[in-house]
Write a protein that holds these residues in place. Structure first.
Motif, PDB file in Angstrom:
ATOM      1  N   ASP A 172       0.948  -1.364   0.256  1.00 17.62           N
ATOM      2  CA  ASP A 172       0.253   0.098   0.037  1.00 17.62           C
ATOM      3  C   ASP A 172       0.922   1.242  -0.062  1.00 17.62           C
ATOM      4  N   VAL A 173       1.310   1.632  -1.331  1.00 17.93           N
ATOM      5  CA  VAL A 173       2.207   2.905  -1.250  1.00 17.93           C
ATOM      6  C   VAL A 173       1.552   4.159  -0.692  1.00 17.93           C
ATOM      7  N   SER A 174       0.407   4.403  -0.804  1.00 20.78           N
ATOM      8  CA  SER A 174      -0.225   5.727  -0.368  1.00 20.78           C
ATOM      9  C   SER A 174      -0.340   5.636   1.148  1.00 20.78           C
ATOM     10  N   GLY A 175      -0.648   4.534   1.698  1.00 16.98           N
ATOM     11  CA  GLY A 175      -0.562   4.289   3.122  1.00 16.98           C
ATOM     12  C   GLY A 175       0.643   4.282   3.842  1.00 16.98           C
ATOM     13  N   ARG A 176       1.711   3.718   2.935  1.00 16.49           N
ATOM     14  CA  ARG A 176       2.906   3.358   3.722  1.00 16.49           C
ATOM     15  C   ARG A 176       3.772   4.604   3.704  1.00 16.49           C
ATOM     16  N   TYR A 177       3.775   5.177   2.617  1.00 15.29           N
ATOM     17  CA  TYR A 177       4.567   6.437   2.059  1.00 15.29           C
ATOM     18  C   TYR A 177       3.927   7.794   2.450  1.00 15.29           C
ATOM     19  N   PRO A 178       4.722   8.638   2.835  1.00 12.43           N
ATOM     20  CA  PRO A 178       4.167  10.043   2.926  1.00 12.43           C
ATOM     21  C   PRO A 178       4.226  10.603   1.371  1.00 12.43           C
ATOM     22  N   VAL A 179       3.402  11.652   0.954  1.00 10.11           N
ATOM     23  CA  VAL A 179       3.573  12.250  -0.202  1.00 10.11           C
ATOM     24  C   VAL A 179       5.035  13.048  -0.363  1.00 10.11           C
ATOM     25  N   PRO A 180       5.599  12.701  -1.424  1.00 12.84           N
ATOM     26  CA  PRO A 180       6.880  13.146  -1.667  1.00 12.84           C
ATOM     27  C   PRO A 180       6.946  14.624  -2.367  1.00 12.84           C
ATOM     28  N   ALA A 181       7.994  15.309  -1.532  1.00 10.58           N
ATOM     29  CA  ALA A 181       8.061  16.709  -2.422  1.00 10.58           C
ATOM     30  C   ALA A 181       8.208  16.746  -3.681  1.00 10.58           C
ATOM     31  N   THR A 182       8.910  15.932  -4.335  1.00 12.33           N
ATOM     32  CA  THR A 182       9.470  15.857  -5.651  1.00 12.33           C
ATOM     33  C   THR A 182       8.396  15.292  -6.531  1.00 12.33           C
ATOM     34  N   GLY A 183       7.344  14.457  -5.881  1.00 10.88           N
ATOM     35  CA  GLY A 183       6.301  14.062  -6.821  1.00 10.88           C
ATOM     36  C   GLY A 183       6.612  12.561  -7.131  1.00 10.88           C
ATOM     37  N   GLU A 184       7.795  12.107  -6.799  1.00  9.34           N
ATOM     38  CA  GLU A 184       8.235  10.652  -7.171  1.00  9.34           C
ATOM     39  C   GLU A 184       8.405   9.700  -5.777  1.00  9.34           C
ATOM     40  N   TYR A 185       7.516   8.917  -5.856  1.00 11.03           N
ATOM     41  CA  TYR A 185       7.667   7.819  -4.666  1.00 11.03           C
ATOM     42  C   TYR A 185       8.660   6.954  -4.757  1.00 11.03           C
ATOM     43  N   ARG A 186       9.507   6.653  -3.976  1.00 10.10           N
ATOM     44  CA  ARG A 186      10.593   5.654  -4.188  1.00 10.10           C
ATOM     45  C   ARG A 186      10.141   4.433  -3.168  1.00 10.10           C
ATOM     46  N   VAL A 187       9.613   3.399  -3.780  1.00  7.57           N
ATOM     47  CA  VAL A 187       9.076   2.200  -3.096  1.00  7.57           C
ATOM     48  C   VAL A 187      10.257   0.745  -3.152  1.00  7.57           C
ATOM     49  N   SER A 188      10.218   0.519  -1.808  1.00  5.98           N
ATOM     50  CA  SER A 188      11.130  -0.610  -1.580  1.00  5.98           C
ATOM     51  C   SER A 188      10.394  -1.731  -1.902  1.00  5.98           C
ATOM     52  N   VAL A 189      10.791  -2.513  -2.965  1.00  7.79           N
ATOM     53  CA  VAL A 189      10.352  -4.000  -3.311  1.00  7.79           C
ATOM     54  C   VAL A 189      11.030  -5.152  -2.125  1.00  7.79           C
ATOM     55  N   PRO A 190      10.384  -5.759  -1.796  1.00  7.93           N
ATOM     56  CA  PRO A 190      11.085  -6.807  -0.935  1.00  7.93           C
ATOM     57  C   PRO A 190      11.883  -7.837  -1.658  1.00  7.93           C
ATOM     58  N   ALA A 191      12.901  -8.451  -1.085  1.00  3.44           N
ATOM     59  CA  ALA A 191      13.619  -9.347  -1.510  1.00  3.44           C
ATOM     60  C   ALA A 191      12.970 -10.649  -2.190  1.00  3.44           C
ATOM     61  N   PHE A 192      13.267 -11.283  -3.173  1.00  2.00           N
ATOM     62  CA  PHE A 192      12.570 -12.516  -3.612  1.00  2.00           C
ATOM     63  C   PHE A 192      13.439 -13.504  -3.160  1.00  2.00           C
ATOM     64  N   GLU A 193      13.340 -14.632  -2.492  1.00  8.21           N
ATOM     65  CA  GLU A 193      14.118 -15.613  -2.238  1.00  8.21           C
ATOM     66  C   GLU A 193      14.030 -17.012  -3.073  1.00  8.21           C
ATOM     67  N   ARG A 194      12.849 -17.127  -3.682  1.00  9.76           N
ATOM     68  CA  ARG A 194      12.530 -18.099  -4.668  1.00  9.76           C
ATOM     69  C   ARG A 194      12.950 -17.517  -6.026  1.00  9.76           C
ATOM     70  N   GLY A 195      13.489 -18.637  -7.086  1.00 10.65           N
ATOM     71  CA  GLY A 195      13.961 -18.176  -8.330  1.00 10.65           C
ATOM     72  C   GLY A 195      12.771 -18.268  -9.209  1.00 10.65           C
ATOM     73  N   GLY A 196      12.730 -17.552 -10.514  1.00  9.80           N
ATOM     74  CA  GLY A 196      11.393 -17.699 -11.177  1.00  9.80           C
ATOM     75  C   GLY A 196      10.885 -16.341 -11.615  1.00  9.80           C
ATOM     76  N   ARG A 197       9.920 -16.358 -12.381  1.00 10.98           N
ATOM     77  CA  ARG A 197       9.304 -14.844 -13.075  1.00 10.98           C
ATOM     78  C   ARG A 197       8.313 -14.535 -12.135  1.00 10.98           C
ATOM     79  N   TYR A 198       8.517 -13.084 -11.662  1.00 15.50           N
ATOM     80  CA  TYR A 198       7.540 -12.268 -10.912  1.00 15.50           C
ATOM     81  C   TYR A 198       6.958 -11.313 -11.867  1.00 15.50           C
ATOM     82  N   GLN A 199       5.861 -10.729 -11.551  1.00 13.68           N
ATOM     83  CA  GLN A 199       4.910  -9.647 -12.059  1.00 13.68           C
ATOM     84  C   GLN A 199       5.018  -8.684 -10.774  1.00 13.68           C
ATOM     85  N   VAL A 200       5.329  -7.603 -11.101  1.00 16.40           N
ATOM     86  CA  VAL A 200       5.215  -6.347 -10.330  1.00 16.40           C
ATOM     87  C   VAL A 200       4.278  -5.347 -10.939  1.00 16.40           C
TER      88      VAL A 200
END
Length: 507
Positions: A373-401
């Motif tokens: 939940d980007v809007s709930g977890r991160y404050p509104v950025p002054a630059t207009g750009e959200y920098r969202v941390s994506v958790p590490a993936f432990e299992r190999g394979g294809r992921y869709q973000v």
């Protein structure tokens, strides 16, 4: 009230407010420049074996679909290769004239090639390596049904493949040019194609049938040039006031299946019922319809059961996402940059950004799913750009973000794909040797057997030669001890006389 039933007048007021506020604050904040545009270079195998791998020549319609989906302002070029390499579509900026030339070139895709010269094809597609335009993000898509085959000599082919992986691929990877490989046959050298993709931070795909080729081509385009979509709920999707054009793509399971599009006002469009501003393109594998200046509201897309559909939009309000690396090692944390942009630049006013909700939905192997939940977890950025941390993936394979944007009457989705490469787990203590894939053992085993046979032959030859030399030496010694074959018997000696008891000498 559902999002499809809310009044569309709000978005008009929002766009007007957005323009006014951005105009007023233009002198306070410099606008962020546009990110790199996509640069797609397609390499298509036309070797004779394609007669079996692609008997219906579905490479042609797949290329035509890519030509129609490429965004204006991108750069693209198409090369075909067998023993030689030919450029059939110039590597230029995509516009109406380029599309016309590209559509004419589709007919040149055939099966006339004699070999599969992958190194030459890659060299031709990266002709400007070292002097590429940094305002473009370059990617190569390689489609083949074979392996490196540039000579009648297996040794020369193996050397060329090894040199490509050892030298060319690392250079492309270091330059930031991924090579996405597509294998269109079980006869394709999957090990080589996967290694080429991994070495350049690209993705490797295997089309088990020619019918799967179109969808893989489209996913390759999405990796090179991510495009915002509007979600389809059931068979309904919402077009808001900011949309200038939308394109609906339907992948069909049966040729000739009927597809129709119904506007909010009740007008029905089909391939047989042409209308101004509505452009249809069909093949046995898919249907594509582009609508310019579309009516605002809820549209209905009717397609056969089981058909997969997507609707992409060109809009004044753009959802921009920095592309992820195409491949990542397992356990590495990555970050997304997410922005909203209109004609004036990146939107940074908190009162405007708060009108939207942002979320990131991650799906992967074995049912993996995680929502941020980007809007709930991160404050509104002054630059207009959200920098969202994506958790590490432990299992190999294809992921869709999947980045999701929601507004009062506006919805957007932008898919990204990443291949996670997991290291093999350390084996437990065991007296049993680790299993090795059969294809990895076959070539070394044949080589070892040949070396053993050669060693046995050499040892046998050495043994025979030594034996002959010893026999010759013994023969010479024996002849020398006899003093020669014609020597007379020594006088005064005789054989023992049995009557004398063995003690008498001859007279």
């Amino acid at each position: 009230m559902s999002v499809l039933q809310r009044p569309t007048g709000f978005i008009s007021r929002f766009v007007l407010l957005c323009a006014l506020l951005l105009s007023a604050s233009a002198h306070l904040q410099a606008q962020t420049p546009l990110g790199p545009q996509p640069d797609l270079r397609l390499l298509i195998d036309i070797s004779g074996s394609m007669k079996e791998s692609d008997p219906d020549n579905l490479r042609g319609p797949a290329l035509e679909l890519i030509v129609r989906l490429l965004p204006d302002g991108a750069r693209a070029g198409v090369w075909i290769f067998g023993e030689d390499v030919q450029q059939i579509v110039p590597h230029q900026v995509v516009d109406a004239q380029w599309r016309e030339r590209a559509l004419e070139a589709v007919a040149r895709i055939d099966n006339s090639g004699q070999r599969t010269n992958i190194p030459a094809a890659l060299a031709a597609a990266t002709y400007d390596l070292g002097s590429m335009d940094p305002t473009y993000r370059t990617s190569v898509v390689l489609l083949t049904d074979g392996k490196v085959d540039l000579s009648a000599s297996p040794m020369a082919n193996a050397t060329a493949a090894r040199d490509l992986l050892a030298n060319t691929a690392p250079e492309l990877g270091a330059t930031g040019i991924p090579v996405h490989t597509i294998a269109l046959s079980e006869e394709a050298d999957w090990t080589f194609l996967r290694a080429l993709a991994n070495s350049t931070a690209g993705l490797a795909e295997k089309a088990r049938t020619a019918a799967q080729l179109t969808e893989i081509f489209v996913q390759s385009l999405e990796m090179v040039a991510p495009t915002a979509r509007v979600p389809i709920v059931g068979n309904i999707f919402l077009i808001d006031d900011t949309v200038d054009e939308f394109t609906a793509l339907v992948f069909l399971q049966e040729a000739g299946a009927e597809v129709t599009l119904t506007s909010p006002g009740g007008s029905v469009y089909s391939p047989e019922q042409r209308a101004e501003g509505v452009d249809w393109f069909e093949s046995s594998q898919f249907a594509l319809v582009t609508v310019t200046s579309p009516e605002r509201g809820a549209w209905t897309l009717a397609a056969p059961e089981g058909a997969r559909s997507r609707v992409s939009v060109i809009s004044d309000l753009k959802l921009e996402v920095d592309p992820l690396p195409n491949s990542l090692p397992a356990g590495r944390v990555t970050e997304l940059g997410i922005r909203l942009r209109d004609a004036e630049g990146v939107i940074s006013q908190p009162e405007l950004l708060q009108l939207f909700t942002l979320a990131v939905q991650v799906t992967g192997p074995d049912g993996y799913s995680e929502s941020i939940d980007v809007s709930g977890r991160y404050p509104v950025p002054a630059t207009g750009e959200y920098r969202v941390s994506v958790p590490a993936f432990e299992r190999g394979g294809r992921y869709q973000v999947l980045v999701q944007l929601r507004g009062e009457t506006l919805e957007r989705e932008l898919p990204l794909y990443v291949e996670v490469i997991a290291e093999e787990a350390a084996p437990a203590i065991s007296t049993r040797p680790a299993e090795v894939p059969e294809q990895d053992l076959q070539r070394p085993a044949v080589t070892l057997i040949a070396l053993l046979l050669l060693a046995l032959a050499v040892a046998f030859w050495v043994y025979r030669r030594r034996r002959k030399r010893k026999m010759a030496i013994w023969q010479r010694r024996f002849d020398a001890s006899r003093g020669g074959a014609d020597d007379t018997v020594v006088s005064g000696l005789s054989a023992t006389d049995p009557d004398s008891g063995g003690n008498e000498k001859a007279p």
